[in-house]
Motif scaffolding. Structure first.
Motif, PDB file in Angstrom:
ATOM      1  N   ASN A   1     -45.949 -21.865 103.027  1.00 34.82           N
ATOM      2  CA  ASN A   1     -45.951 -23.301 103.363  1.00 34.82           C
ATOM      3  C   ASN A   1     -46.448 -24.214 102.348  1.00 34.82           C
ATOM      4  OD1 ASN A   1     -45.495 -22.443 106.057  1.00 34.82           O
ATOM      5  ND2 ASN A   1     -47.618 -21.919 106.483  1.00 34.82           N
ATOM      6  N   VAL A   2     -45.464 -25.348 101.971  1.00 33.65           N
ATOM      7  CA  VAL A   2     -46.025 -26.421 101.243  1.00 33.65           C
ATOM      8  C   VAL A   2     -46.298 -27.701 102.107  1.00 33.65           C
ATOM      9  CG1 VAL A   2     -45.119 -27.855  99.250  1.00 33.65           C
ATOM     10  CG2 VAL A   2     -44.453 -25.435  99.399  1.00 33.65           C
ATOM     11  N   ILE A   3     -47.520 -28.044 101.928  1.00 39.40           N
ATOM     12  CA  ILE A   3     -47.965 -29.227 102.699  1.00 39.40           C
ATOM     13  C   ILE A   3     -48.402 -30.228 101.684  1.00 39.40           C
ATOM     14  CG2 ILE A   3     -49.306 -30.523 104.479  1.00 39.40           C
ATOM     15  CD1 ILE A   3     -49.653 -27.682 105.698  1.00 39.40           C
ATOM     16  N   ALA A   4     -47.927 -31.442 101.489  1.00 36.61           N
ATOM     17  CA  ALA A   4     -48.214 -32.488 100.821  1.00 36.61           C
ATOM     18  C   ALA A   4     -48.872 -33.715 101.572  1.00 36.61           C
ATOM     19  CB  ALA A   4     -47.327 -33.271  99.914  1.00 36.61           C
ATOM     20  N   PHE A   5     -50.042 -34.103 101.385  1.00 37.40           N
ATOM     21  CA  PHE A   5     -50.583 -35.158 102.235  1.00 37.40           C
ATOM     22  C   PHE A   5     -50.756 -36.455 101.527  1.00 37.40           C
ATOM     23  CE2 PHE A   5     -54.850 -35.278 100.661  1.00 37.40           C
ATOM     24  CZ  PHE A   5     -55.577 -34.205 100.740  1.00 37.40           C
ATOM     25  N   CYS A   6     -50.621 -37.613 102.175  1.00 39.73           N
ATOM     26  CA  CYS A   6     -51.066 -38.845 101.739  1.00 39.73           C
ATOM     27  C   CYS A   6     -51.634 -39.709 102.864  1.00 39.73           C
ATOM     28  CB  CYS A   6     -49.652 -39.359 101.184  1.00 39.73           C
ATOM     29  SG  CYS A   6     -48.319 -39.660 102.558  1.00 39.73           S
ATOM     30  N   GLY A   7     -52.280 -40.749 102.281  1.00 35.82           N
ATOM     31  CA  GLY A   7     -52.648 -41.907 103.287  1.00 35.82           C
ATOM     32  C   GLY A   7     -51.975 -42.805 103.673  1.00 35.82           C
ATOM     33  N   ASP A   8     -52.246 -43.658 104.341  1.00 38.11           N
ATOM     34  CA  ASP A   8     -51.201 -44.653 104.637  1.00 38.11           C
ATOM     35  C   ASP A   8     -50.913 -45.710 103.479  1.00 38.11           C
ATOM     36  OD1 ASP A   8     -53.263 -47.334 105.516  1.00 38.11           O
ATOM     37  OD2 ASP A   8     -54.141 -45.297 105.503  1.00 38.11           O
ATOM     38  N   GLY A   9     -51.668 -45.886 102.585  1.00 38.24           N
ATOM     39  CA  GLY A   9     -51.485 -46.778 101.343  1.00 38.24           C
ATOM     40  C   GLY A   9     -50.574 -45.852 100.418  1.00 38.24           C
ATOM     41  N   GLY A  10     -51.088 -44.761 100.242  1.00 35.86           N
ATOM     42  CA  GLY A  10     -50.059 -44.043  99.421  1.00 35.86           C
ATOM     43  C   GLY A  10     -48.676 -43.651  99.864  1.00 35.86           C
ATOM     44  N   GLY A  11     -48.728 -43.457 101.268  1.00 34.18           N
ATOM     45  CA  GLY A  11     -47.276 -42.893 101.755  1.00 34.18           C
ATOM     46  C   GLY A  11     -46.601 -43.978 102.334  1.00 34.18           C
ATOM     47  N   ALA A  12     -47.137 -44.992 103.026  1.00 33.58           N
ATOM     48  CA  ALA A  12     -46.241 -45.790 103.572  1.00 33.58           C
ATOM     49  C   ALA A  12     -46.131 -47.162 102.596  1.00 33.58           C
ATOM     50  CB  ALA A  12     -46.863 -46.638 104.962  1.00 33.58           C
TER      51      ALA A  12
END
Lengths: 384, 410, 352
Positions: C112-123
C-alpha cells in the motif's frame, strides 16, 4: 533566609513555564508587562518565546521569557538566544508542571527548577499549600525560594482571552520577591493604564500580599519521578540519509513519552465498563491497552490528558478526569483491579471523588451530561 | 562486477550515431537500465525526453515514463521513486529548473542520487531560450554534484559517470549535468554508443541497502529536526561531498580503462598549457571556439592555453590550484553573471579567485562575462579577451580587479 | 496482550468496533495537541492499511508534530515529502515500486502506498499534483487529505478549506473588520470526484465515525489505482475549544450537514452514516449554530453571519445536484433533457 531573590545587579531573567496554546496569551502578557513596568524606571528589556516550542501544541509545556537589564549593553547578553540557560525565577502557571517539563523528543523530563540558579525562585499558581506542591516537585539540588500564587491554572484560550487576573497576581508575586526589578507601584500603574480597571489593579495587590513563600533546602521534594535523560549522538554515528529506525510493533516511543503534557488523568471504573471500545478507539495518542478480559486500561506513561475518553464513554463516571497532582506515579492500574478489586475501587473513589458502586451509577442519558462546562476547564468558546 | 544478461538485446557491439547531446543521454538512460523518469516540456533540455519516449515506444528500453504536471512535481516524482530503490533520471532548463528548486534542494538534503540534466538556458524575465549557466549554478551550495559537458559524447559519458558516482554509498548525492542549450542540446555530433556489457562492468546495480524505503526495512526518513541536530546532518553532507572527489577519480580511471576516453585529469582538461604563459578557464562548450582561437594565437607565437573545468561541484581545489599556479595570468570566462558580487565577477571568477588566494605567487586573474543569452563566442571576442588578459599579465591593465563584459553593444 | 498480524492480501471491510484490528502502526509519543483528531486519523489510516504500507507525509502538523528527529512514532516505513508534493510522492513511490517489481528487482507483492497532506498542502499548494496523480490509473496509491481547516502547523492561517468567517492569524476579527475571511470552503472531495473519472474511489470521512473511515481507506486500497480520501478533523488549537470535545464536534459537523460523508466508487455516489439518514429523511439536520457556538474561532459571529452560514449549508442540501457533493443546479427546462428528476429532498432536510 531572605524572602527576596538576589540577582545580578545588571539584570534579571524570568521564565514563564506554561501549557502550550491554553496559556500562550497569559505567558506573553506576563512577560511583556514585566518589561513595560521596568521601562517606567528607565530600564530596558526583551520578551520572547522559546522558538523550539513553536508551533505550540495544546498542553505541551512551553516557555516564554522576560529579561530586564539596566541598559542596552547589558541586555545584549540575552539577545539572539533561543533560551537563557540560567534564569532567576521560573514561574509555572499550572501547578501540574512541577511534576516535570518535557517539551519535545530527546528533551528528557526536566525538573521545574532546572534552569533556576541557586537562591533563585520558583513561583507556582495553585490553590494548594506550598508543602503539597513541593511533594510533587523533584528533589532540590540547590536551595531556592518557592512561592505559591493563589489561583487555579488559567486556561485563557487562543482567540478569546478569558481574563481571570492570573497575570496581575503573578506580577504582584514577582514584585514581592524581586522588588528591585519589578516594583509594585510600576506594576499597578501599568495595569491601570492598560485596563482602566480597578479590580485588575487590586488583583496585583492581592498577589503581592497573598503569595505564600517557602524556602526550599537541598534534598527537599520527591525522588519518585522518572529520570528521563538522553545523550545525543554525533554526525559520525547518526544514520546517513536523515534516517531513524521505525518503532517496533507493540512499542511506544521511548524518547518522547509526553505524559508531562497532562493536567488531568483518566481513572477507570472497570466494574461499570461495558467494553464498548470507544475510549480505546477514539484516543488520538493510543493510550489504551486491551486487557485479556476485554477491558481497556490507560497507559499512564503515554496519556496526555485530553479527556476525549471521558467524553465518549457512554457510562456515567466510568472514566473520570482527575487532577494530575493527586498521583505520584505512572503505574498502569488494571493489574491492581484484577488482584485486589476492593483496594482498586477504593483508590478509584479516593482519586475521583465518585462512587465505584455500579448500583449508584446509571448510563448517561446523553453524552451532553459529561460535557457540562463545570465538569472540566474549557477554553473560551466552549459554550455560549 | 557481474556481467548482466538481458533478453533480446541488440548485438553487443559499439555503434556510432549522429546524435545531439540530449539524444546521446537518452542512449545512456537505456544503457543504464533506468527505472523511472519524469518529463515536462521546456526547451532546450526536453529533447532528451522526446528521444527517450521514442526508445520506449519502440521497445528499445523499459522505463516508467511519467509526464508530470510541472517541474516541481517532476523532480518530486523521481526523488520518491529513487527512495524506493529505482534508478532515476530527470531534467529541466532555465526557469523550469527554478520551478523545481524546492524539490532540488531537498533531494540533496535526503542524500538521494537523482541524476538530472540541466539544459542550460537563460532565466526569465524576459523569456529567452539561449545558453546561460545560472540555472544549473543555483544548486552549487546545496549538495548536488555538478559538471559540464563539452560534446555529445561527453554528455553520454558524464551521464553514466553520474549514476556511478552519485549512487556510490560513500557519496549518495544527486548529480546535475550541464548541457549548453542549443550548442549541445540541439547539435548533432558523432557519438560512440558503448556496449551494454561494458556499461554493465562500469555501472553496478543501484542498491540503497538499509536506506531502502520498503515494508521489509522499517525506517522513518527525514523526521523534522531542530537546532540540536541539523548541524550534524549538514556535516554528513559535507563529508560526502569531500569523498566525492575521490569517487570521481576512481570512476574516471575505470571509465578510461573500459571505454578509452576521459582525458588525463578527472576534473579538468588542459589544452596547450605546457608552456603557456596565460590561460583561459571556463566550462561547457565555450571551450570549442576558444580552442580555435588558441590555435590561431599560437600560430602567431603567443603562449596561450585553455583549462576546461569539468566538475564544478565538488570543486577540485587542489587540482585547479596546481594547474593554474603555473601561469602568469588566468582569464576566467563566465557564461553566467552574479550581479553585485565582489569585483562584479561571474560565479566561476570568484570561485577561482578564492581558490587561488592561498597561492604564494598568484597569477593575475581577470574576469570575463561573455556569451550570455545564447550568444556565441566569436573569434574577435576571443581575441579581445586575449588582449585584455595579456595586458593584465604584463601589468598594463589594472590587475584582476575588473570584470570585462565582452561583445556588448553600448 | 496479543498483537494480531495482518495478512498481506486483502483488506476486508470492518464489520463493527469489535472487529477493529489491534495492531498499532502509529504509536504514542508524538508531539500533537491534546485532542488532535488528525493524529487519530493517522492512527486509523495505518490501522486500516496494515503493515505492508509505505506512508509519505507532506509537511504540516502530521509531519512536524509527529516526527521529531532522532525518533519517530511510525511502525510502518515513512518518508517526508514537500508541502505541495503529496500527489507526486504517491505517484513516484507507486511507479518506482511497480517498475522494480516488473523488472524483478524487488519481490512482486501488494504494497500500500499512502501519501497524506493537510488542507493547505492538498487543497491549495498541492492540488495540481494530486489531480495529476488521480489521472494515472496504472499506479496504485491513496492520497489522504486530513483537513483541520487551516495551515495549523504554522500556528493557524487560513486555507481554501477554512470555513466562512473563521478567525485565524491571517483573518483576525477587529474593530474595522468583523470578518476578514469571507470565502466559502472549496469543495475538494467533490471536485476530485467530478474531475477524475478514472479514479475508482473518492471519499469524504471523519474520525468521529472511525469504522466508516477505516472502511473507506480499505476500500480505496483494495480497489487500486489512484484514490483520494478527505477527512474533516476537529482541531482544538485552530478551532479553539477544549480538546475533550473533539469527537463531539466531528459528530456535529456531520449532523448539521456541514460535512457530508460519502464515497464515489467506480463512478457511483453513495452517502454514508448520518448523511445518508439525513438524505433519507430519517434524521433532521441540526442547526449550524450548535456547531459554531462551541468553537472560539466563531465567537465573534453576529446573527447575520450565522444566518449566512446556515443559508449556504441549506442551499447545499436543497439545491445541489447531489447534496454536499456536486454543486450544480439544473434549470427547469433542462431537467427532462438531462434526465434529472429534481424533487426537493424531504422537508426534514431543513434544519430542526
Amino acid at each position: 533566609m531572605s524572602d527576596t531573590v538576589k540577582t545580578d545587579p545588571t539584570g534579571i531573567t524570568i521564565e514563564i513555564v506554561y501549557r502550550g496554546i491554553f496559556q500562550k496569551t497569559l505567558a506573553q502578557r506576563i512577560c511583556r508587562s514585566v518589561v513595560l513596568a521596568a521601562r517606567k524606571r528607565g530600564y530596558t528589556g526583551t520578551a520572547f518565546g522559546r522558538y523550539g516550542d513553536s508551533p505550540e501544541r495544546n498542553g505541551v509545556p512551553a516557555k516564554y521569557f522576560a529579561v530586564v537589564a539596566v541598559n542596552d549593553l547589558e541586555l545584549e547578553a540575552s539577545m539572539a538566544k533561543y533560551e537563557p540557560s540560567v534564569v532567576d525565577i521560573a514561574v509555572a502557571v499550572d501547578d501540574t508542571l512541577v511534576k516535570g517539563v518535557e517539551s519535545w523528543a530527546w528533551y528528557g523530563r526536566q525538573p521545574i527548577w532546572k534552569p533556576v540558579h541557586e537562591g533563585g525562585a520558583v513561583l507556582v499558581t495553585s490553590e494548594k499549600t506550598p508543602d503539597e506542591v513541593l511533594a510533587q516537585t523533584d528533589t532540590a539540588e540547590r536551595p531556592y525560594l518557592m512561592g505559591i500564587v493563589p489561583g487555579l491554572a488559567s486556561f485563557a484560550g487562543l482567540w478569546v482571552f478569558k481574563d481571570d487576573h492570573t497575570d496581575y497576581r503573578v506580577l504582584g508575586a514577582l514584585a514581592k520577591i524581586v522588588p528591585q526589578w519589578v516594583r509594585i507601584e510600576d506594576v499597578k500603574t501599568l495595569i491601570q493604564e492598560q485596563t482602566k480597571d480597578g479590580s485588575a489593579v487590586a488583583s496585583a495587590q492581592d498577589g503581592y500580599e497573598r503569595t505564600q513563600l517557602r524556602q526550599v533546602k537541598v534534598g527537599e521534594g520527591t525522588s519518585g519521578h522518572e529520570v528521563l535523560q538522553f545523550d545525543k549522538p554525533g554526525w559520525t554515528t547518526m544514520r546517513p540519509g536523515v534516517i531513524v529506525d521505525a518503532r517496533k510493533p507493540g512499542e511506544r516511543n521511548p524518547y518522547y513519552k509526553k505524559y508531562g503534557a497532562r493536567t488531568l488523568r483518566p481513572v477507570v471504573n472497570f466494574d461499570t465498563c461495558i467494553k464498548c471500545t470507544m475510549c480505546w478507539l477514539d484516543c488520538p495518542d493510543e493510550c489504551f491497552e486491551v486487557t485479556p478480559e476485554g477491558h481497556y486500561e490507560v497507559v499512564y506513561e503515554a496519556c496526555i490528558g485530553c479527556g476525549i475518553c471521558a467524553q465518549v464513554c457512554p457510562v456515567k463516571d466510568c472514566i473520570v478526569m482527575v487532577d494530575e497532582l493527586k498521583f505520584e506515579d505512572n503505574d498502569d492500574k488494571w493489574q491492581m483491579w484484577k488482584t485486589d478489586h476492593d483496594a482498586y475501587n477504593r483508590w478509584f473513589e479516593q482519586k475521583s471523588g465518585v462512587s465505584a458502586d455500579p448500583k449508584k451509577v446509571a448510563l448517561a442519558s446523553s453524552r451532553a451530561e459529561n460535557a457540562a462546562p463545570g465538569a472540566n476547564p474549557t477554553t473560551a468558546g466552549g459554550e455560549d | 562486477m557481474a556481467l548482466e544478461v538481458r533478453e533480446k538485446q541488440p548485438s553487443d557491439v559499439e555503434t556510432e550515431q549522429l546524435a545531439t547531446g540530449c539524444e546521446a543521454i537518452a542512449e545512456a538512460i537505456r544503457l543504464a537500465d533506468v527505472d523511472v523518469m519524469a518529463a515536462y516540456p521546456i526547451r532546450p533540455y526536453d529533447g532528451v525526453m522526446q528521444a527517450a519516449a521514442k526508445l520506449i515506444a519502440n521497445g528499445k528500453m523499459d522505463v516508467e515514463y511519467i509526464v508530470a504536471d510541472g517541474e516541481h512535481s517532476q523532480f518530486e516524482i523521481v526523488k520518491h521513486a529513487c527512495a524506493v530503490g529505482s534508478r532515476v533520471f530527470v531534467g529541466s532548463s532555465g526557469v523550469g529548473w527554478f520551478y523545481a528548486m524546492e524539490a532540488i534542494a531537498v533531494t540533496a538534503g535526503l542524500r538521494l542520487p537523482v541524476v538530472a540534466i540541466c539544459g542550460n538556458r537563460a532565466l526569465d524575465d524576459p523569456g529567452a531560450f539561449g545558453c546561460e549557466h545560472n540555472d544549473a549554478l543555483a544548486v552549487r551550495d546545496l549538495g548536488w554534484l555538478l559538471c559540464w559537458a563539452e560534446t555529445a559524447q561527453e554528455s553520454l559519458d558524464f551521464a553514466l559517470t553520474a549514476w556511478r558516482v552519485g549512487e556510490d554509498k560513500r557519496v549518495s548525492l544527486p548529480v546535475a549535468i550541464g548541457l549548453d542549450g542549443a550548442f549541445l542540446t540541439h547539435s548533432q555530433q558523432i557519438v560512440k554508443i558503448p556496449t551494454q556489457s561494458a556499461v554493465n562492468s562500469f555501472l553496478p546495480k543501484f542498491d540503497l541497502g538499509d536506506r531502502l524505503l520498503h515494508p521489509d526495512n522499517p525506517i522513518t526518513i527525514a523526521p523534522q529536526v531542530d537546532q540540536d541536530w541539523l548541524m550534524e546532518i549538514r556535516m554528513q553532507n559535507d563529508q560526502a561531498m569531500r569523498k566525492a572527489l575521490e569517487v570521481i577519480a576512481e570512476a574516471h580511471a575505470d571509465f578510461k580503462r573500459l571505454f578509452g576516453r576521459g582525458g588525463e585529469n578527472p576534473y579538468l582538461d588542459e589544452y596547450m598549457t605546457d608552456d603557456a604563459e596565460v590561460v583561459f578557464i571556463g566550462q561547457g562548450t565555450l571551450s570549442l571556439p576558444m580552442k580555435v582561437a588558441i590555435r590561431k594565437l599560437r600560430k602567431e607565437g603567443h603562449k596561450v592555453g585553455l583549462v576546461r573545468l569539468k566538475w564544478f561541484r565538488p570543486f577540485a581545489t587542489a587540482d585547479v590550484v596546481k594547474s593554474l599556479s603555473r601561469f602568469k595570468a588566468v582569464g576566467v570566462i563566465d557564461r553566467d553573471y552574479s550581479f553585485g558580487s565582489p569585483y562584479y565577477g561571474g560565479v566561476l571568477y570568484n570561485e577561482i579567485r578564492s581558490a587561488m588566494y592561498s597561492v604564494e605567487k598568484r597569477p593575475t586573474i581577470v574576469g570575463f562575462i561573455a556569451a550570455l543569452g545564447g550568444r556565441e563566442i566569436e573569434q574577435p571576442m576571443a581575441r579581445e579577451m586575449f588582449d585584455k588578459l595579456t595586458a593584465a599579465a604584463s601589468g598594463g591593465l589594472k590587475s584582476g580587479d575588473i570584470t570585462h563584459w565582452i561583445g556588448v553593444r553600448n | 496482550m496479543a498483537v494480531e498480524t495482518h495478512g498481506t492480501g486483502t483488506l476486508p471491510q470492518i464489520k463493527g468496533v469489535k472487529d477493529v484490528p489491534y495492531d498499532e502502526l502509529f504509536v504514542s509519543g508524538h508531539r500533537t495537541c491534546q485532542g488532535c483528531e488528525s493524529a487519530l486519523v493517522m492512527r486509523h489510516m495505518v490501522k486500516a492499511s496494515g503493515p505492508r504500507t509505505i506512508v509519505l507525509g507532506s509537511t504540516g502538523c502530521m509531519y512536524v508534530a509527529n516526527t521529531t528527529y532522532y525518533t519517530t512514532p511510525w511502525v510502518v516505513p515513512w518518508m517526508h515529502t514537500q508541502l505541495g508534493a503529496s500527489g507526486s510522492a504517491a505517484l513516484g513511490t507507486a511507479a518506482g515500486l511497480k517498475v522494480l517489481m516488473r523488472k524483478g528487482k524487488i519481490k512482486d507483492e501488494k504494497i500500500n502506498v499512502i501519501a497524506f497532506c493537510g488542507d493547505g498542502g492538498g487543497a491549495d499548494m498541492g492540488i495540481g499534483a494530486i489531480s495529476a496523480t488521480l489521472t494515472h490509473k496504472d499506479y496504485n496509491s491513496l492520497i489522504l487529505l486530513y483537513d483541520n481547516e487551516s495551515y495549523a502547523n504554522t500556528d493557524i492561517q487560513l486555507s481554501s478549506q477554512t470555513p466562512y468567517g473563521a478567525v485565524t492569524t491571517f483573518s483576525p476579527s477587529g474593530s474595522a473588520k468583523r470578518l476578514m475571511h469571507t470565502r466559502w470552503k472549496k469543495n475538494m472531495p467533490g471536485m476530485m470526484a467530478a474531475g477524475h473519472p478514472e479514479s475508482r474511489y473518492i471519499a469524504a470521512g471523519c474520525a468521529a465515525y472511525a469504522v466508516d473511515l477505516m472502511n473507506k481507506i480499505r476500500k480505496a486500497l483494495e480497489l487500486g489505482g489512484p484514490t483520494f480520501v478527505h477527512t474533516l478533523d476537529p482541531c482544538p488549537k485552530g478551532w479553539d475549544y477544549h480538546p475533550q470535545y473533539s469527537q463531539e464536534l466531528g459528530h456535529l459537523a456531520v449532523e448539521t450537514g456541514i460535512w457530508p460523508l460519502y464515497e464515489v466508487i467506480d463512478g457511483v455516489c453513495n452517502l454514508t452514516g448520518p448523511t445518508r439518514q439525513i438524505a433519507e429523511g430519517r434524521k433532521k439536520r441540526k442547526p449550524v449554530y450548535e456547531y459554531l457556538k462551541r468553537q472560539g474561532r466563531f465567537a465573534h459571529f453576529a446573527d447575520e453571519d450565522v444566518e449566512h452560514f446556515q443559508a449556504t449549508v441549506d442551499k447545499m442540501w436543497t439545491e445541489w445536484l447531489i447534496p454536499g457533493v456536486i454543486p450544480f443546479t439544473v434549470a427547469q427546462k433542462d431537467q427532462t433533457l438531462l434526465r434529472i428528476e429534481k424533487r426537493p429532498l424531504h422537508e426534514e432536510t431543513k434544519p430542526a
